[in-house]
Design an enzyme around this catalytic site. Structure first.
Site, PDB file in Angstrom:
ATOM      1  N   GLY A 101       1.818   1.740  10.525  1.00 13.61           N
ATOM      2  CA  GLY A 101       3.011   3.523  10.549  1.00 13.61           C
ATOM      3  C   GLY A 101       3.267   4.074  12.016  1.00 13.61           C
ATOM      4  CB  SER A 144       5.292  -1.593  12.168  1.00 12.40           C
ATOM      5  OG  SER A 144       4.949  -0.066  12.645  1.00 12.40           O
ATOM      6  CE  LYS A 152      -0.223   3.301   4.779  1.00  9.43           C
ATOM      7  NZ  LYS A 152       0.046   3.635   6.132  1.00  9.43           N
ATOM      8  CD  GLU A 170      -3.867  -2.848   7.369  1.00  7.83           C
ATOM      9  OE1 GLU A 170      -2.501  -3.287   6.808  1.00  7.83           O
ATOM     10  OE2 GLU A 170      -4.135  -1.501   6.760  1.00  7.83           O
ATOM     11  CD  GLU A 197      -3.369   5.758   7.200  1.00 12.72           C
ATOM     12  OE1 GLU A 197      -3.327   6.105   5.110  1.00 12.72           O
ATOM     13  OE2 GLU A 197      -2.279   5.046   7.442  1.00 12.72           O
ATOM     14  CG  ASN A 203      -1.290   1.285   1.278  1.00 14.93           C
ATOM     15  OD1 ASN A 203      -1.557   2.083   0.412  1.00 14.93           O
ATOM     16  ND2 ASN A 203      -2.527   1.397   2.693  1.00 14.93           N
TER      17      ASN A 203
HETATM   18  C1  PEP Z   1      -1.130   0.603   6.443  1.00 14.10           C
HETATM   19  O1  PEP Z   1      -1.094   1.424   5.908  1.00 14.10           O
HETATM   20  O2  PEP Z   1      -2.290  -0.601   5.341  1.00 14.10           O
HETATM   21  C2  PEP Z   1       0.594  -0.493   6.842  1.00 14.10           C
HETATM   22  C3  PEP Z   1      -0.285  -1.498   7.606  1.00 14.10           C
HETATM   23  O3  PEP Z   1       1.762   0.332   7.137  1.00 14.10           O
HETATM   24  P1  PEP Z   1       2.418   0.426   7.707  1.00 14.10           P
HETATM   25  O4  PEP Z   1       3.101  -0.813   7.053  1.00 14.10           O
HETATM   26  O5  PEP Z   1       3.038   1.927   7.401  1.00 14.10           O
HETATM   27  O6  PEP Z   1       2.305  -0.189   9.021  1.00 14.10           O
END
Ligand code: PEP
Length: 256
Positions: free
Chosen positions: A175, A215, A13, A169, A99, A11
């Site tokens: 993040g 993460s 973003k 998630e 988000e 992703n």
């Molecule tokens: C995400 O936003 O889907 C995500 C898992 O971000 P990160 O890996 O940066 O935590």
């Protein structure tokens, strides 16, 4: 026998121009672009779908979008529809990301319309659910995940569910560098598998991939991916560089 091929989805973003995206994908294609024992999906911003799609041609890496509008066309300034995504050879779409829920006010009911629109247009939803830190600390994790999952999948048929991908998630891990422990993640993944069994029957639920997101990095991926109900990862930060993303793909190959 594991019925579920591991899947690593990136992703991006709101990162990467069309040219930057194509350059990143060229590196992925050169290293993991012929793999067939793990599925790989990259989800660039809308404006990079075309250039990235072109860079993916001839590889096994799939193209995903990060959102869609439930209607096919009309007066929805700034929105993009499922048929538009299909016209760019998009096969997957992230829906219900935290988000979108928290920053753009997307409700379970609206996300449900998006899931149904994706399915109707043969796009595979990567449907995200997950609790906030306050909800986890209040002991409400499973309840929150259940509500999001059942509301988001209302009206999805057993046949359609075969194409579904779910991503767990935990919002507090996205993040932030804080990753859920393998036990915390596996507990929720197994719970989600149980909910999917109730909704769609055991054989269908056994085929639905449940990704972990939050993460995930090359250092923590092997342990997470070794869990019985963790079928891959939805990767934010670590998908923006070829080296870390390729390492995550390799971790999935090793865990298959
Ligand atoms: C995400 O936003 O889907 C995500 C898992 O971000 P990160 O890996 O940066 O935590």
């Amino acid at each position: 026998m594991n019925l579920r091929k591991k899947l690593i989805a990136g992703n991006w973003k709101m990162n990467k121009t069309p040219a930057d995206g194509a350059a990143l994908v060229a590196e992925l294609v050169a290293t993991v672009g012929k793999l067939t024992d793990v599925d790989i999906v990259v989800c660039p911003p809308f404006v990079a779908l075309e250039s990235v799609g072109r860079a993916l041609e001839g590889s096994t890496v799939k193209l995903g979008a990060q959102n869609l509008h439930p209607e096919a066309s009309g007066a929805f300034t700034g929105e993009i529809s499922a048929p538009m995504l299909r016209a760019l050879f998009t096969t997957h779409v992230i829906l219900g990301h935290s988000e979108r829920r928290s920053l753009f006010g997307e409700t379970d009911a609206f996300i449900n319309l998006k899931v149904l629109a994706a399915m109707k247009n043969q796009l595979r939803p990567i449907f995200c659910v997950g609790e906030s830190l306050a909800e986890r600390e209040a002991g409400a994790t499973l309840k929150v995940v259940q509500t999001q999952l059942e509301a988001g999948l209302e009206g999805v048929s057993k046949e359609q569910a075969a194409g579904l991908i779910v991503a767990y998630e935990p919002v507090w891990a996205i993040g932030t560098g804080k990753v859920a422990t393998t036990d915390q993640a596996q507990e929720v993944h197994a719970f989600i598998r149980g909910l999917l069994t109730n909704l769609f029957t055991e054989p269908v639920a056994q085929r639905i991939r449940i990704l972990y997101g939050g993460s995930m990095k090359p250092a923590n991926a092997p342990e997470l991916l070794a869990q019985k109900d963790i079928d891959g990862g939805l990767i934010g930060g670590a998908s923006l560089e070829a080296r870390s993303f390729v390492e995550l793909v390799k971790a999935a190959v090793a865990a298959k």
